[in-house]
Design an enzyme around this catalytic site. Sequence first.
Site, PDB file in Angstrom:
ATOM      1  N   CYS A   1       0.814  -1.227   0.000  1.00 34.18           N
ATOM      2  CA  CYS A   1       0.000   0.000   0.000  1.00 34.18           C
ATOM      3  C   CYS A   1       0.849   1.278   0.000  1.00 34.18           C
ATOM      4  CB  CYS A   1      -0.949  -0.011   1.202  1.00 34.18           C
ATOM      5  SG  CYS A   1      -0.261  -0.746   2.692  1.00 34.18           S
TER       6      CYS A   1
ATOM      7  N   HIS B   1      -3.263   6.212   4.588  1.00 33.77           N
ATOM      8  CA  HIS B   1      -1.844   6.349   4.895  1.00 33.77           C
ATOM      9  C   HIS B   1      -1.374   7.731   4.430  1.00 33.77           C
ATOM     10  CE1 HIS B   1      -1.779   2.199   5.822  1.00 33.77           C
ATOM     11  NE2 HIS B   1      -0.983   1.725   4.890  1.00 33.77           N
TER      12      HIS B   1
HETATM   13  O1  L14 Z   1       0.898  -5.639   1.909  1.00 36.67           O
HETATM   14  O2  L14 Z   1      -0.341  -2.344   7.646  1.00 36.67           O
HETATM   15  O3  L14 Z   1       2.870  -6.142   2.555  1.00 36.67           O
HETATM   16  O4  L14 Z   1       0.133  -4.058   8.870  1.00 36.67           O
HETATM   17  C1  L14 Z   1       1.705  -5.902   5.293  1.00 36.67           C
HETATM   18  C2  L14 Z   1       1.556  -5.070   6.566  1.00 36.67           C
HETATM   19  C3  L14 Z   1       0.169  -4.352   4.109  1.00 36.67           C
HETATM   20  C4  L14 Z   1       0.062  -3.498   5.344  1.00 36.67           C
HETATM   21  C5  L14 Z   1       1.767  -5.676   2.787  1.00 36.67           C
HETATM   22  C6  L14 Z   1       0.016  -3.519   7.775  1.00 36.67           C
HETATM   23  C7  L14 Z   1       1.492  -5.019   4.106  1.00 36.67           C
HETATM   24  C8  L14 Z   1       0.247  -4.339   6.547  1.00 36.67           C
END
Ligand code: L14
Length: 349
Positions: free
Chosen positions: A130, A243
């Site tokens: 993301c 975010h």
């Molecule tokens: O897609 O916010 O690699 O805890 C893994 C951690 C997505 C966000 C990914 C989080 C992330 C996630």
Amino acid sequence: MSKKLVVAVCGATGAVGREMLKTLHDRNFPATEVIPFASARSAGSKVPYGDGELTVRELTEDSFAGVDLAIFSAGGSTSLKFAPHAVKAGCVVVDNSAAWRMDDRCPLVVPEVNPQHLEAHKGIIANPNCSTIQMIVALKPIHDAAKIKRVVVSTYQAVSGTGQKAIRELETQVRQLFNMQEPEVNVYPHRIAFNVLPHIDVFLENDYTKEEMKMTNETVKILGDPSVKVTATCARVPVFYGHSEAVNVETVAKLTAAECRALLSQAPGVQVYDNPREKMYPMAIDAAGEDMTFVGRIREDETIENGLNMWIVADNIRKGAALNAVQIGEELIRRDLLRVKDEDRNTFL
Ligand code: L14
Ligand code: 25A
């Protein structure tokens, strides 16, 4: 809708899976059938789809017969286990986990940035992290115009990225604190309510987190340019959706703030929202529920010759996950790539 097009959403009961169903419906994705899959404990439950509901099925290795496109957001281990069987059955996979992103056989795609990478797919296409997605839709036009040397980014990430359980944890902790109770800490290593954690995903050998190194490595793969250096600090903030990122960019050629603003105003998927005198800048509460990536606070870095600072905000569940995955599906259809070649079917087994 003449031709049959069956879409599976794997992990359909989760925070991202639900948004995938909503996105497919809202964008009129040309599916003739949408099937929600999740783990056994959710089989039989209902998920909203359009004005109605769909019944969730248990995901198994045999779920993919007759399915044309499977969109996964069920965690990396589920993707590693099931995606190879989907491809074997001739089903194209778009995967939202980190499991396949750095695999050379899998294109890593943001449709506004590198749709051409889809041409070489062998059945699994990875959806980037993301934080990488929202940064790169803004950086791509800058890279094309002035060539990026180095990026220094700090993120302020919402809890929804971790899933439904983290959304509940923030809600619960806020309620507990207002009731003078000791907050329960389950999902994150420390309390997240009224706090900031410089820790997303696991710590690696080099003392960076995996989330930080995803931003470094995925940016290079998507731009196809190993000369672009990215160094990141990723922090979790007590925000539900959206975010935010403070991004410092150093370029080879000079780009003024005005030129950058003009460039980004034309960029697909980007909306410039930048009028500091009127107190107008992107904020998570405004980006939540939106499809665009918002960029503001664009200004020149006065400490180096060719540098810019900016503030980038997007809905991490939509552009950061569900929307980007559905856009990949749309681009596959546009390019007539929604199929697995016979010789590719065993690629991942
Ligand atoms: O897609 O916010 O690699 O805890 C893994 C951690 C997505 C966000 C990914 C989080 C992330 C996630
Ligand atoms: O990203 P997430 O949120 O973490 O979700 C990950 C997804 O991956 C799936 C998982 O399915 C989920 O869809 N998944 C994991 N392993 C899988 C596998 N092997 C897999 N899919 C296929 N194969 P799941 O079946 O594991 O999760 C189903 C429900 O269980 C709840 N849950 C999640 N973690 C839990 C847990 N329950 C207990 N302990 C845990 N550690 C989770 O429920 C998930 O849906 P929930 O929190 O999403 O919702 C609880 C109630 O709230 C409603 N609801 C949820 N989201 C919304 C909502 N209502 C309105 N809007 C929403 N956005 C639900 O209806 C439910 O009543």
